[in-house]
Design a protein around this motif. Structure first.
Motif, PDB file in Angstrom:
ATOM      1  N   ASP A 129       1.153  -1.106  -0.351  1.00  0.00           N
ATOM      2  CA  ASP A 129      -0.051  -0.225  -0.529  1.00  0.00           C
ATOM      3  C   ASP A 129       0.781   1.321  -0.031  1.00  0.00           C
ATOM      4  OD1 ASP A 129      -2.079  -1.528  -0.556  1.00  0.00           O
ATOM      5  OD2 ASP A 129      -2.771  -0.965   2.348  1.00  0.00           O
ATOM      6  N   ASN A 130       2.226   1.236   0.682  1.00  0.00           N
ATOM      7  CA  ASN A 130       2.703   2.390   0.807  1.00  0.00           C
ATOM      8  C   ASN A 130       3.267   2.902  -0.502  1.00  0.00           C
ATOM      9  OD1 ASN A 130       4.369   0.288   1.555  1.00  0.00           O
ATOM     10  ND2 ASN A 130       6.202   1.477   2.048  1.00  0.00           N
ATOM     11  N   GLU A 131       4.212   1.940  -1.123  1.00  0.00           N
ATOM     12  CA  GLU A 131       4.561   1.945  -2.593  1.00  0.00           C
ATOM     13  C   GLU A 131       2.728   2.452  -3.523  1.00  0.00           C
ATOM     14  OE1 GLU A 131       7.232  -1.749  -3.158  1.00  0.00           O
ATOM     15  OE2 GLU A 131       5.383  -2.345  -3.065  1.00  0.00           O
ATOM     16  N   ILE A 132       2.083   2.622  -3.681  1.00  0.00           N
ATOM     17  CA  ILE A 132       1.287   2.774  -4.301  1.00  0.00           C
ATOM     18  C   ILE A 132       0.576   4.373  -3.886  1.00  0.00           C
ATOM     19  CG2 ILE A 132      -1.780   2.907  -4.828  1.00  0.00           C
ATOM     20  CD1 ILE A 132      -0.773   0.132  -4.359  1.00  0.00           C
ATOM     21  N   VAL A 133       0.848   4.361  -2.773  1.00  0.00           N
ATOM     22  CA  VAL A 133       0.735   5.867  -1.874  1.00  0.00           C
ATOM     23  C   VAL A 133       1.570   6.531  -2.707  1.00  0.00           C
ATOM     24  CG1 VAL A 133       0.358   7.068   0.189  1.00  0.00           C
ATOM     25  CG2 VAL A 133      -1.244   5.072  -0.044  1.00  0.00           C
ATOM     26  N   VAL A 134       3.432   6.409  -2.479  1.00  0.00           N
ATOM     27  CA  VAL A 134       3.935   7.095  -2.827  1.00  0.00           C
ATOM     28  C   VAL A 134       4.029   7.235  -4.725  1.00  0.00           C
ATOM     29  CG1 VAL A 134       6.537   7.592  -3.099  1.00  0.00           C
ATOM     30  CG2 VAL A 134       5.806   6.165  -1.325  1.00  0.00           C
ATOM     31  N   ALA A 135       3.620   6.163  -5.556  1.00  0.00           N
ATOM     32  CA  ALA A 135       3.363   6.861  -7.052  1.00  0.00           C
ATOM     33  C   ALA A 135       1.946   7.356  -6.770  1.00  0.00           C
ATOM     34  CB  ALA A 135       3.093   5.316  -7.109  1.00  0.00           C
ATOM     35  N   GLU A 188       1.556   9.954  -5.005  1.00  0.00           N
ATOM     36  CA  GLU A 188       2.056  10.890  -4.865  1.00  0.00           C
ATOM     37  C   GLU A 188       2.665  11.664  -6.132  1.00  0.00           C
ATOM     38  OE1 GLU A 188       3.679  10.735  -1.000  1.00  0.00           O
ATOM     39  OE2 GLU A 188       1.580  10.961  -0.131  1.00  0.00           O
ATOM     40  N   VAL A 189       3.528  11.071  -6.998  1.00  0.00           N
ATOM     41  CA  VAL A 189       4.312  11.554  -7.531  1.00  0.00           C
ATOM     42  C   VAL A 189       2.930  11.795  -8.957  1.00  0.00           C
ATOM     43  CG1 VAL A 189       5.796  10.540  -9.258  1.00  0.00           C
ATOM     44  CG2 VAL A 189       6.377  10.121  -6.843  1.00  0.00           C
ATOM     45  N   PHE A 190       2.854  10.969  -9.044  1.00  0.00           N
ATOM     46  CA  PHE A 190       1.748  10.955 -10.186  1.00  0.00           C
ATOM     47  C   PHE A 190       0.855  12.089 -10.322  1.00  0.00           C
ATOM     48  CE2 PHE A 190      -3.199  10.498 -11.527  1.00  0.00           C
ATOM     49  CZ  PHE A 190      -3.031   9.962 -12.702  1.00  0.00           C
ATOM     50  N   MET A 191       0.377  12.602  -8.707  1.00  0.00           N
ATOM     51  CA  MET A 191      -0.340  13.891  -9.137  1.00  0.00           C
ATOM     52  C   MET A 191       1.135  15.126  -8.978  1.00  0.00           C
ATOM     53  SD  MET A 191      -2.738  12.513  -5.761  1.00  0.00           S
ATOM     54  CE  MET A 191      -1.581  13.742  -4.686  1.00  0.00           C
ATOM     55  N   LYS A 192       1.927  15.217  -7.992  1.00  0.00           N
ATOM     56  CA  LYS A 192       2.518  16.192  -8.956  1.00  0.00           C
ATOM     57  C   LYS A 192       3.033  17.002  -9.878  1.00  0.00           C
ATOM     58  CE  LYS A 192       5.404  16.090  -4.118  1.00  0.00           C
ATOM     59  NZ  LYS A 192       5.587  15.397  -3.500  1.00  0.00           N
ATOM     60  N   ARG A 193       3.493  15.655 -10.905  1.00  0.00           N
ATOM     61  CA  ARG A 193       4.306  15.636 -12.113  1.00  0.00           C
ATOM     62  C   ARG A 193       2.505  15.794 -12.775  1.00  0.00           C
ATOM     63  NH1 ARG A 193       7.845  12.256 -14.975  1.00  0.00           N
ATOM     64  NH2 ARG A 193       7.725  13.756 -16.145  1.00  0.00           N
ATOM     65  N   LEU A 194       0.947  15.926 -12.689  1.00  0.00           N
ATOM     66  CA  LEU A 194       0.218  16.505 -13.398  1.00  0.00           C
ATOM     67  C   LEU A 194      -0.583  17.728 -12.482  1.00  0.00           C
ATOM     68  CD1 LEU A 194      -2.262  13.122 -14.121  1.00  0.00           C
ATOM     69  CD2 LEU A 194      -1.049  14.125 -15.418  1.00  0.00           C
ATOM     70  N   GLY A 195       0.434  18.090 -11.462  1.00  0.00           N
ATOM     71  CA  GLY A 195       0.037  19.194 -10.954  1.00  0.00           C
ATOM     72  C   GLY A 195      -1.601  19.403 -10.388  1.00  0.00           C
ATOM     73  N   ILE A 196      -1.820  18.261  -9.107  1.00  0.00           N
ATOM     74  CA  ILE A 196      -3.361  17.646  -9.111  1.00  0.00           C
ATOM     75  C   ILE A 196      -2.647  18.206  -7.324  1.00  0.00           C
ATOM     76  CG2 ILE A 196      -4.495  16.360  -8.421  1.00  0.00           C
ATOM     77  CD1 ILE A 196      -4.369  15.065 -10.717  1.00  0.00           C
ATOM     78  N   THR A 197      -3.427  19.138  -7.334  1.00  0.00           N
ATOM     79  CA  THR A 197      -3.246  19.458  -5.542  1.00  0.00           C
ATOM     80  C   THR A 197      -3.120  18.552  -4.451  1.00  0.00           C
ATOM     81  OG1 THR A 197      -5.366  20.694  -5.280  1.00  0.00           O
ATOM     82  CG2 THR A 197      -3.039  21.943  -5.700  1.00  0.00           C
ATOM     83  N   SER A 198      -4.586  17.872  -4.829  1.00  0.00           N
ATOM     84  CA  SER A 198      -5.450  16.445  -3.652  1.00  0.00           C
ATOM     85  C   SER A 198      -5.770  15.015  -4.332  1.00  0.00           C
ATOM     86  CB  SER A 198      -6.283  17.340  -3.083  1.00  0.00           C
ATOM     87  OG  SER A 198      -6.451  16.478  -1.889  1.00  0.00           O
ATOM     88  N   GLY A 199      -4.727  14.327  -3.606  1.00  0.00           N
ATOM     89  CA  GLY A 199      -5.034  13.052  -3.818  1.00  0.00           C
ATOM     90  C   GLY A 199      -7.196  12.829  -3.275  1.00  0.00           C
ATOM     91  N   SER A 200      -7.568  13.424  -3.232  1.00  0.00           N
ATOM     92  CA  SER A 200      -8.880  13.686  -2.187  1.00  0.00           C
ATOM     93  C   SER A 200      -9.250  14.794  -2.798  1.00  0.00           C
ATOM     94  CB  SER A 200      -8.891  12.787  -0.957  1.00  0.00           C
ATOM     95  OG  SER A 200      -8.114  11.763  -0.783  1.00  0.00           O
ATOM     96  N   THR A 201     -10.322  14.341  -3.177  1.00  0.00           N
ATOM     97  CA  THR A 201     -11.224  15.817  -3.928  1.00  0.00           C
ATOM     98  C   THR A 201     -12.924  15.363  -3.800  1.00  0.00           C
ATOM     99  OG1 THR A 201     -11.071  15.344  -6.227  1.00  0.00           O
ATOM    100  CG2 THR A 201      -9.463  17.195  -4.774  1.00  0.00           C
TER     101      THR A 201
END
Length: 67
Positions: free
Chosen positions: A16-22, A24-37
């Motif tokens: 699960d922690n690997e998926i969370v880190v990935a 977070e990287v995905f969101m940063k690359r796309l400029g998404i500010t939150s993983g939960s909206t």
């Protein structure tokens, strides 16, 4: 038979922690500010999608029907 024999990749070994880190990287690359909206939780969506083949099939059906 294994999932790979059907051409379906098996990601159940991911932690699960690997998926969370990935995620977070995905969101940063796309400029998404939150993983939960609102009602969308990317963290849980990706955990379920990658680790549960039955749910992956259901999610793919929803996505295919929405295009």
């Amino acid at each position: 038979m294994k999932l790979e024999e059907f051409g379906v990749p098996n990601y159940s070994h991911l932690k699960d922690n690997e998926i969370v880190v990935a995620t977070e990287v995905f969101m940063k690359r796309l400029g998404i500010t939150s993983g939960s909206t609102n009602t969308m939780d990317l963290y849980n969506l990706l955990k379920v999608y990658l680790k549960n083949i039955d749910k992956r099939i259901e999610i793919n059906k929803v996505l295919n029907n929405s295009l």
